[in-house]
Design an enzyme around this catalytic site. Structure first.
Site, PDB file in Angstrom:
ATOM      1  N   ASP A  79       6.273  -4.053 -12.452  1.00 26.26           N
ATOM      2  CA  ASP A  79       6.035  -5.494 -12.238  1.00 26.26           C
ATOM      3  C   ASP A  79       4.673  -5.877 -12.845  1.00 26.26           C
ATOM      4  O   ASP A  79       3.762  -6.297 -12.137  1.00 26.26           O
ATOM      5  CB  ASP A  79       6.081  -5.840 -10.744  1.00 26.26           C
ATOM      6  CG  ASP A  79       5.028  -5.072  -9.914  1.00 26.26           C
ATOM      7  OD1 ASP A  79       4.659  -5.597  -8.840  1.00 26.26           O
ATOM      8  OD2 ASP A  79       4.579  -3.996 -10.348  1.00 26.26           O
ATOM      9  N   HIS A 103      -3.678   2.785  -9.014  1.00 22.75           N
ATOM     10  CA  HIS A 103      -2.413   3.009  -8.294  1.00 22.75           C
ATOM     11  C   HIS A 103      -1.275   3.448  -9.230  1.00 22.75           C
ATOM     12  O   HIS A 103      -0.709   4.522  -9.086  1.00 22.75           O
ATOM     13  CB  HIS A 103      -1.990   1.720  -7.577  1.00 22.75           C
ATOM     14  CG  HIS A 103      -3.032   1.161  -6.660  1.00 22.75           C
ATOM     15  ND1 HIS A 103      -3.460   1.794  -5.514  1.00 22.75           N
ATOM     16  CD2 HIS A 103      -3.745   0.009  -6.730  1.00 22.75           C
ATOM     17  CE1 HIS A 103      -4.389   1.058  -4.922  1.00 22.75           C
ATOM     18  NE2 HIS A 103      -4.584  -0.033  -5.625  1.00 22.75           N
TER      19      HIS A 103
HETATM   20  O1  RIB Z   1      -0.231  -1.499  -3.812  1.00 22.69           O
HETATM   21  C1  RIB Z   1      -0.400  -1.341  -5.202  1.00 22.69           C
HETATM   22  C2  RIB Z   1       0.864  -1.657  -5.934  1.00 22.69           C
HETATM   23  O2  RIB Z   1       1.221  -3.023  -5.763  1.00 22.69           O
HETATM   24  C3  RIB Z   1       0.713  -1.462  -7.459  1.00 22.69           C
HETATM   25  O3  RIB Z   1       1.948  -1.077  -7.999  1.00 22.69           O
HETATM   26  C4  RIB Z   1       0.338  -2.833  -7.925  1.00 22.69           C
HETATM   27  O4  RIB Z   1       0.708  -3.057  -9.294  1.00 22.69           O
HETATM   28  C5  RIB Z   1       1.181  -3.690  -7.021  1.00 22.69           C
HETATM   29  O5  RIB Z   1       2.488  -3.734  -7.592  1.00 22.69           O
HETATM   30 CA    CA Z   2       2.847  -2.349  -9.922  1.00 20.47          CA
END
Ligand code: RIB
Ligand code: CA
Length: 304
Positions: free
Chosen positions: A12, A243
């Site tokens: 996303d 992340h």
């Molecule tokens: O909590 C972090 C996640 O949420 C990552 O994938 C960031 O891109 C959002 O999608």
């Molecule tokens: Ca993400």
């Protein structure tokens, strides 16, 4: 050199998604078969546009298949909430750019299933947004669970607080029912949650140096990263959580992580909705620790 890992990234994009996809395009241990897009940091149409744009930037001539526009059961999150972190267009202050190519006619769930069927037992699915498309592939294609090799997802928080509520991490919060279906599928699954991704960080200086070293691919990352890092700095943190890059790296460098196989379930209602709860449910590999320095080194040195 071992054979590269065949991978689909479900995404996303999103600032840290962009970091992860540009990284994947450069890691010789990864054979990126395609990207699939999902709502989350931005509406899915923008996620698709951004994914195609990242392919242009990285010179990736791979399919991009659009997926779900909304969660399986819960109501969609207010887009303004995600825009506060990733910007209304998904890359911080960077204005939207029209990509050179268009998405595939196949949607995300069908693309995942056809790739898993074609390369039976070989494909790693790295989900770095709400895991809605993977649940849809399971529902729509009875052979998908047997064909896909493994799922590595960025999401959840086992022993640490969430980042959207005190209990829930963003990806799991946005579609807890989809994650529950994936955990119950029997597919070998690895959770790369906030327990480890909040230990892996990138600072403004890191991304400025990266942009200077590799202006072609990484110059793009500097402005979105600056804004994204600002949100973490406001909380007194030295940099942003890597992340999504951490989840992609976990697919090809599992030795950087300590994992434990534990029963894991997802809370589906009430104030703790989206919480990933250890101790109950299907046995899942969960990352409990990470060699953050090694991971950051691998990420920032990968671009050449
Ligand atoms: O909590 C972090 C996640 O949420 C990552 O994938 C960031 O891109 C959002 O999608
Ligand atoms: Ca993400």
């Amino acid at each position: 050199m071992p054979k590269p890992t065949k991978m689909i990234i479900d995404t996303d994009p999103g600032v840290d998604d962009a970091m992860a996809i540009l990284y994947a395009a450069h890691d010789p241990a990864i054979e990126l078969l395609g990207l699939t897009t999902v709502f989350g940091n931005v509406p899915v149409q923008k996620a698709t546009r951004n994914a195609l744009r990242l392919c242009d930037l990285a010179g990736l001539d791979i399919p991009v298949a659009e997926g779900a526009a909304r969660p399986s059961v819960v109501a969609p999150l207010d887009p303004a909430e995600a825009a506060r972190i990733h910007g209304a267009e998904g890359f911080g202050p960077v204005p939207p750019q029209t990509p050179q190519r268009t998405p595939t006619p196949e949607d995300a769930a069908d693309f995942m299933a056809s790739m898993a069927r074609r390369y039976r037992g070989e494909v790693t699915l790295c989900a770095i947004g709400p895991i809605t498309n993977v649940a849809e592939a399971l529902r729509r294609h009875p052979d998908f669970a047997a064909n896909i090799a493994k799922i590595v997802f960025m999401g959840g928080a086992a022993q640490v607080p969430g980042n959207v509520t005190p209990y829930a991490e963003a990806n799991t919060y946005q579609d807890p029912h989809a994650l529950a279906e994936v955990l119950a599928s029997g597919i070998p699954t690895l959770m790369v949650g906030l327990d480890v991704t909040m230990q892996t960080t990138g600072s403004r200086a890191d991304f400025a140096a990266l942009a200077k070293r590799h202006p072609d691919h990484c110059g793009f990352l500097q402005r979105p990263s600056d804004e994204y890092i600002g949100i973490y700095e406001e909380r007194g943190l030295p940099g942003c959580g890597l992340h999504d890059p951490a989840a992609v790296i976990a697919c090809v460098a599992p030795d950087l992580f300590n994992t434990s196989k534990i029963p894991l379930s997802v809370v589906l209602k009430g104030p703790e909705i989206g919480r990933t709860l250890p101790g109950v449910g299907a046995t899942t590999a969960v990352c409990a620790g990470v060699d953050a320095q090694q991971l950051e080194e691998r990420f920032f040195s990968m671009f050449g």
